[in-house]
Each structure stands twice: as structure tokens, then as C-alpha cells.
Scaffold this motif. Structure first.
Motif, PDB file in Angstrom:
ATOM      1  N   PHE A  58     -14.783  13.277   2.209  1.00 25.57           N
ATOM      2  CA  PHE A  58     -14.899  12.126   1.630  1.00 25.57           C
ATOM      3  C   PHE A  58     -13.763  11.927   0.231  1.00 25.57           C
ATOM      4  O   PHE A  58     -13.349  10.794   0.128  1.00 25.57           O
ATOM      5  N   ILE A  59     -13.728  13.134  -0.534  1.00 33.30           N
ATOM      6  CA  ILE A  59     -12.732  12.927  -1.539  1.00 33.30           C
ATOM      7  C   ILE A  59     -11.498  12.600  -1.353  1.00 33.30           C
ATOM      8  O   ILE A  59     -10.567  11.724  -1.752  1.00 33.30           O
ATOM      9  N   GLY A  60     -10.807  13.229  -0.060  1.00 34.27           N
ATOM     10  CA  GLY A  60      -9.564  13.081   0.556  1.00 34.27           C
ATOM     11  C   GLY A  60      -9.297  11.228   0.774  1.00 34.27           C
ATOM     12  O   GLY A  60      -8.404  10.792   0.510  1.00 34.27           O
ATOM     13  N   ALA A  61     -10.342  10.873   1.257  1.00 38.83           N
ATOM     14  CA  ALA A  61     -10.593   9.507   1.795  1.00 38.83           C
ATOM     15  C   ALA A  61     -10.408   8.764   0.515  1.00 38.83           C
ATOM     16  O   ALA A  61      -9.818   7.686   0.532  1.00 38.83           O
ATOM     17  N   MET A  62     -11.069   8.973  -0.557  1.00 39.23           N
ATOM     18  CA  MET A  62     -10.970   8.206  -1.528  1.00 39.23           C
ATOM     19  C   MET A  62      -9.891   8.147  -2.565  1.00 39.23           C
ATOM     20  O   MET A  62      -9.494   7.192  -3.045  1.00 39.23           O
ATOM     21  N   VAL A  63      -9.375   9.250  -2.423  1.00 40.71           N
ATOM     22  CA  VAL A  63      -7.949   9.464  -2.722  1.00 40.71           C
ATOM     23  C   VAL A  63      -6.860   8.508  -2.176  1.00 40.71           C
ATOM     24  O   VAL A  63      -6.009   7.831  -2.775  1.00 40.71           O
ATOM     25  N   HIS A  64      -7.041   8.387  -0.924  1.00 40.71           N
ATOM     26  CA  HIS A  64      -6.361   7.221  -0.012  1.00 40.71           C
ATOM     27  C   HIS A  64      -6.328   5.794  -0.385  1.00 40.71           C
ATOM     28  O   HIS A  64      -5.431   5.186  -0.746  1.00 40.71           O
TER      29      HIS A  64
ATOM     30  N   PHE B 273      -3.812  16.416   0.064  1.00 40.60           N
ATOM     31  CA  PHE B 273      -3.477  17.892  -0.006  1.00 40.60           C
ATOM     32  C   PHE B 273      -3.534  18.258  -1.246  1.00 40.60           C
ATOM     33  O   PHE B 273      -4.115  19.122  -1.493  1.00 40.60           O
ATOM     34  N   ALA B 274      -2.762  17.553  -2.310  1.00 41.15           N
ATOM     35  CA  ALA B 274      -2.913  18.078  -3.485  1.00 41.15           C
ATOM     36  C   ALA B 274      -4.078  18.213  -4.248  1.00 41.15           C
ATOM     37  O   ALA B 274      -4.487  19.010  -4.968  1.00 41.15           O
ATOM     38  N   VAL B 275      -4.834  16.835  -4.034  1.00 42.50           N
ATOM     39  CA  VAL B 275      -6.374  17.077  -4.696  1.00 42.50           C
ATOM     40  C   VAL B 275      -7.214  18.008  -4.096  1.00 42.50           C
ATOM     41  O   VAL B 275      -8.021  18.459  -4.772  1.00 42.50           O
ATOM     42  N   SER B 276      -7.206  18.088  -2.508  1.00 46.16           N
ATOM     43  CA  SER B 276      -8.257  18.888  -1.954  1.00 46.16           C
ATOM     44  C   SER B 276      -7.688  20.340  -2.312  1.00 46.16           C
ATOM     45  O   SER B 276      -8.698  21.458  -2.441  1.00 46.16           O
ATOM     46  N   GLY B 277      -6.315  20.648  -2.458  1.00 45.19           N
ATOM     47  CA  GLY B 277      -5.984  22.210  -2.720  1.00 45.19           C
ATOM     48  C   GLY B 277      -6.234  22.409  -4.032  1.00 45.19           C
ATOM     49  O   GLY B 277      -6.942  23.515  -4.137  1.00 45.19           O
ATOM     50  N   VAL B 278      -6.179  21.774  -5.051  1.00 43.82           N
ATOM     51  CA  VAL B 278      -6.765  22.141  -6.407  1.00 43.82           C
ATOM     52  C   VAL B 278      -8.256  22.249  -6.448  1.00 43.82           C
ATOM     53  O   VAL B 278      -8.843  23.251  -6.894  1.00 43.82           O
ATOM     54  N   LEU B 279      -9.069  21.479  -5.892  1.00 47.54           N
ATOM     55  CA  LEU B 279     -10.511  21.690  -5.690  1.00 47.54           C
ATOM     56  C   LEU B 279     -10.885  22.716  -4.736  1.00 47.54           C
ATOM     57  O   LEU B 279     -11.836  23.165  -5.215  1.00 47.54           O
ATOM     58  N   GLY B 280     -10.375  22.638  -3.978  1.00 47.38           N
ATOM     59  CA  GLY B 280     -10.434  24.053  -2.893  1.00 47.38           C
ATOM     60  C   GLY B 280     -10.345  25.318  -3.697  1.00 47.38           C
ATOM     61  O   GLY B 280     -11.133  26.199  -3.560  1.00 47.38           O
ATOM     62  N   LEU B 281      -9.040  25.499  -4.578  1.00 45.08           N
ATOM     63  CA  LEU B 281      -9.129  26.614  -5.400  1.00 45.08           C
ATOM     64  C   LEU B 281     -10.094  26.929  -6.534  1.00 45.08           C
ATOM     65  O   LEU B 281     -10.629  27.904  -6.600  1.00 45.08           O
ATOM     66  N   VAL B 282     -10.605  25.634  -7.094  1.00 45.85           N
ATOM     67  CA  VAL B 282     -11.757  25.636  -7.956  1.00 45.85           C
ATOM     68  C   VAL B 282     -12.743  26.369  -7.248  1.00 45.85           C
ATOM     69  O   VAL B 282     -13.672  27.282  -7.781  1.00 45.85           O
ATOM     70  N   THR B 283     -13.359  25.764  -5.995  1.00 46.81           N
ATOM     71  CA  THR B 283     -14.543  26.163  -5.391  1.00 46.81           C
ATOM     72  C   THR B 283     -14.283  27.592  -4.916  1.00 46.81           C
ATOM     73  O   THR B 283     -15.344  28.480  -4.922  1.00 46.81           O
ATOM     74  N   TYR B 284     -13.208  28.237  -4.602  1.00 49.00           N
ATOM     75  CA  TYR B 284     -12.950  29.420  -4.153  1.00 49.00           C
ATOM     76  C   TYR B 284     -13.008  30.455  -5.268  1.00 49.00           C
ATOM     77  O   TYR B 284     -13.828  31.529  -5.168  1.00 49.00           O
TER      78      TYR B 284
ATOM     79  N   MET C  32       1.088  -1.169   0.089  1.00 44.71           N
ATOM     80  CA  MET C  32       0.060  -0.114   0.041  1.00 44.71           C
ATOM     81  C   MET C  32       0.778   1.208   0.023  1.00 44.71           C
ATOM     82  O   MET C  32       2.141   1.206   0.237  1.00 44.71           O
ATOM     83  N   ALA C  33       0.425   2.560  -0.235  1.00 45.05           N
ATOM     84  CA  ALA C  33       0.954   3.554  -0.290  1.00 45.05           C
ATOM     85  C   ALA C  33       1.331   4.168   1.051  1.00 45.05           C
ATOM     86  O   ALA C  33       0.721   3.712   2.128  1.00 45.05           O
ATOM     87  N   ASN C  34       2.580   4.789   1.101  1.00 51.83           N
ATOM     88  CA  ASN C  34       3.337   5.108   2.620  1.00 51.83           C
ATOM     89  C   ASN C  34       2.357   6.448   2.890  1.00 51.83           C
ATOM     90  O   ASN C  34       1.623   7.118   2.037  1.00 51.83           O
ATOM     91  N   PHE C  35       2.822   6.924   4.088  1.00 53.25           N
ATOM     92  CA  PHE C  35       2.119   8.096   4.757  1.00 53.25           C
ATOM     93  C   PHE C  35       2.385   9.235   3.856  1.00 53.25           C
ATOM     94  O   PHE C  35       1.724  10.076   3.626  1.00 53.25           O
ATOM     95  N   ARG C  36       3.635   9.596   3.379  1.00 46.79           N
ATOM     96  CA  ARG C  36       3.807  10.882   2.694  1.00 46.79           C
ATOM     97  C   ARG C  36       3.007  11.003   1.435  1.00 46.79           C
ATOM     98  O   ARG C  36       2.671  12.044   1.035  1.00 46.79           O
ATOM     99  N   THR C  37       2.923   9.756   0.656  1.00 46.06           N
ATOM    100  CA  THR C  37       2.160   9.547  -0.446  1.00 46.06           C
ATOM    101  C   THR C  37       0.593   9.844  -0.154  1.00 46.06           C
ATOM    102  O   THR C  37       0.114  10.996  -0.983  1.00 46.06           O
ATOM    103  N   HIS C  38       0.233   9.529   0.818  1.00 48.83           N
ATOM    104  CA  HIS C  38      -1.303   9.867   1.212  1.00 48.83           C
ATOM    105  C   HIS C  38      -1.454  11.423   1.799  1.00 48.83           C
ATOM    106  O   HIS C  38      -2.403  11.924   1.253  1.00 48.83           O
ATOM    107  N   LEU C  39      -0.457  11.852   2.336  1.00 45.89           N
ATOM    108  CA  LEU C  39      -0.698  13.130   2.878  1.00 45.89           C
ATOM    109  C   LEU C  39      -0.430  14.189   1.637  1.00 45.89           C
ATOM    110  O   LEU C  39      -1.296  15.055   1.349  1.00 45.89           O
ATOM    111  N   THR C  40       0.640  13.564   0.611  1.00 48.30           N
ATOM    112  CA  THR C  40       0.572  14.589  -0.442  1.00 48.30           C
ATOM    113  C   THR C  40      -0.712  14.497  -1.506  1.00 48.30           C
ATOM    114  O   THR C  40      -1.089  15.402  -1.859  1.00 48.30           O
ATOM    115  N   GLY C  41      -1.017  13.320  -1.556  1.00 48.82           N
ATOM    116  CA  GLY C  41      -2.033  13.084  -2.532  1.00 48.82           C
ATOM    117  C   GLY C  41      -3.563  13.715  -2.085  1.00 48.82           C
ATOM    118  O   GLY C  41      -4.371  14.419  -2.675  1.00 48.82           O
TER     119      GLY C  41
END
Length: 235
Positions: free
Chosen positions: A150-156, A12-23, A1-10
Motif C-alpha cells: 500500500f505504501i508503494g502504491a501511495m508513492v505512485h 523501491f527507494a521508499v520501501s527500501g528505506v522503510l524495509g531497513l528500518v523494520t529490519y 503523470m510520472a513515468n515508469f522509471r520515476t515510479h519504479l525508483t520511488g
């Protein structure tokens, strides 16, 4: 399975991009944007909270504890003295970080029922309802917080499934299918209870129609379209 850093980066990256879109679409303000990104990042770590000694569970509970404690004092900040706010913050943090953490570590098994899609749906709806009913957050914003979690969890879960594929030998590893799951027969009674809770949360969750109406409003997409490129390029 993916490690901690990969989950954290994934997460953050996905929620960051989607957050900017919603903003930029005018769906959330600056403070709400930050909370959406935080929810998505925490969601990217949540499925591993069933691993007792892993970095994700410790980091996740630290973040959840801090967020819960700050949410409490922000909600009651106008009614409490400074000393009361400090005590409430410490009590909220300590309860989540140590009491809830102890319960989780005793009752959970890694890659068990927590590491599943319906469990993440339960957590997302619980966060949505908590914000709406307890913190008096508007329904639209409450739904954004839950959806980002939920989106962050699905990325994980998606990353874990991706790492279960051996592309070089073109085969599936033994861990394939253990991450993004909806049901497991050996835990059928637990899943029955989980889906019962999920159904209850669907009924008590805040109204979804305002959120759907807001995100489908043509004005929202016009605002986003106008904000995609720098102004100097659109002249």
C-alpha cells in the motif's frame, strides 16, 4: 503523470528505506525484509496496471507472476516432487501472467477505478489475507507485506499528483486530482462494489492487534535507536 522509471525508483527507494528500518528494529528477518521491499516496489507500479500497453503493467504482471509462482512452490515444496514443483511453477506463472492479464486488459480503463486509493487498499488487504490464510505466514509479517504494498502504491499516486502541478506557471494541469482519488461519481456503482469488497476484506483480514502491539513495543524502538549509528560512534 510520472513515468515508469520515476515510479519504479520511488517505490523501491521508499520501501527500501522503510524495509531497513523494520529490519534493524527486529520486526522482520532478512528474507522478510526482501519480501517487504519487493511488495513496496510492486506497489509502486500497481496503479498503472490499467494501462494496457504500458511498461508498468507488463513489468508488474511479470513480478506478480514470478512472486505468485515461487510462493506456491515454497508453500508446497515439502509435499511435491521436483517435476510437480516445476509444473506448479509454470501453471502459477502462466495463469497470472496470461489469464489474469487478459482479464485486466479487457475490463480496465487507464486512470479508472484501479488508479485510486480504495482499490490499492483492497489489493493490500488481499495480499495480507492471502499470506496469512493460504501461505500460513504469521499475522505480523502478513500485515507488513500488505502495508508495504500500500505504501508503494501511495508513492505512485502521490508522484502522479505531484507531476500534475505546473510549478513554473503556478497552475494545476488537467490531470490534477485523477490519481489519488477516493470516488468518482460517473463510476459510482463500481465504487460501491469496491467499497463493499474493501469492507469484507477488513472483516476477514488477520488480527491487527499483534501487529500494532509489536510496532508499539518500546523494545522495538530501543533496538532501532541502538542501530542508527555505527558502534564506533556510540562508544
Amino acid at each position: 503523470m510520472a513515468n515508469f522509471r520515476t515510479h519504479l525508483t520511488g517505490g523501491f527507494a521508499v520501501s527500501g528505506v522503510l524495509g531497513l528500518v523494520t529490519y534493524k528494529a527486529g520486526l522482520v528477518n532478512a528474507d522478510q525484509f526482501l519480501m517487504c521491499v519487493l511488495a513496496g516496489t510492486v506497489g509502486g507500479l500497481l496503479p498503472d496496471i490499467d494501462s494496457d500497453n504500458s511498461t508498468p503493467i507488463k513489468m508488474a504482471f511479470d513480478l506478480i507472476s514470478l512472486t505468485s509462482a515461487f510462493a506456491l512452490i515454497i508453500h508446497w515444496r515439502s509435499e511435491l516432487s521436483l517435476l510437480s514443483m516445476i509444473l506448479l511453477w509454470l501453471a502459477g506463472y502462466g495463469f497470472v501472467r496470461y489469464a489474469i492479464f487478459a482479464v485486466f486488459t479487457r475490463l480496465t480503463v487507464h486512470r479508472g477505478i484501479i488508479h485510486s486509493v480504495p482499490y490499492m487498499l483492497v489489493l493490500a488487504l488481499a495480499l495480507t489475507s492471502f499470506n496469512y490464510y493460504v501461505l500460513q505466514t504469521p499475522s505480523i509479517v502478513s500485515w507488513f507485506y500488505g502495508i508495504f504494498l500500500f505504501i508503494g502504491a501511495m508513492v505512485h499516486l502521490g508522484l502522479d499528483e505531484l507531476y500534475s502541478v505546473d510549478l513554473l506557471n503556478q497552475r494545476l494541469k488537467r490531470s490534477s486530482g485523477t490519481a489519488m482519488k477516493f470516488y468518482k461519481h460517473t463510476q459510482r456503482f463500481y465504487y460501491l462494489g469496491l467499497y463493499t469488497i474493501l469492507l469484507m476484506l477488513v472483516f476477514v483480514s488477520p488480527p491487527f492487534e499483534p501487529f500494532l502491539r509489536k510496532v508499539s513495543d518500546p523494545i522495538t524502538w530501543w533496538l532501532l535507536k541502538d542501530a542508527i549509528l555505527p558502534e564506533v560512534l556510540t562508544r
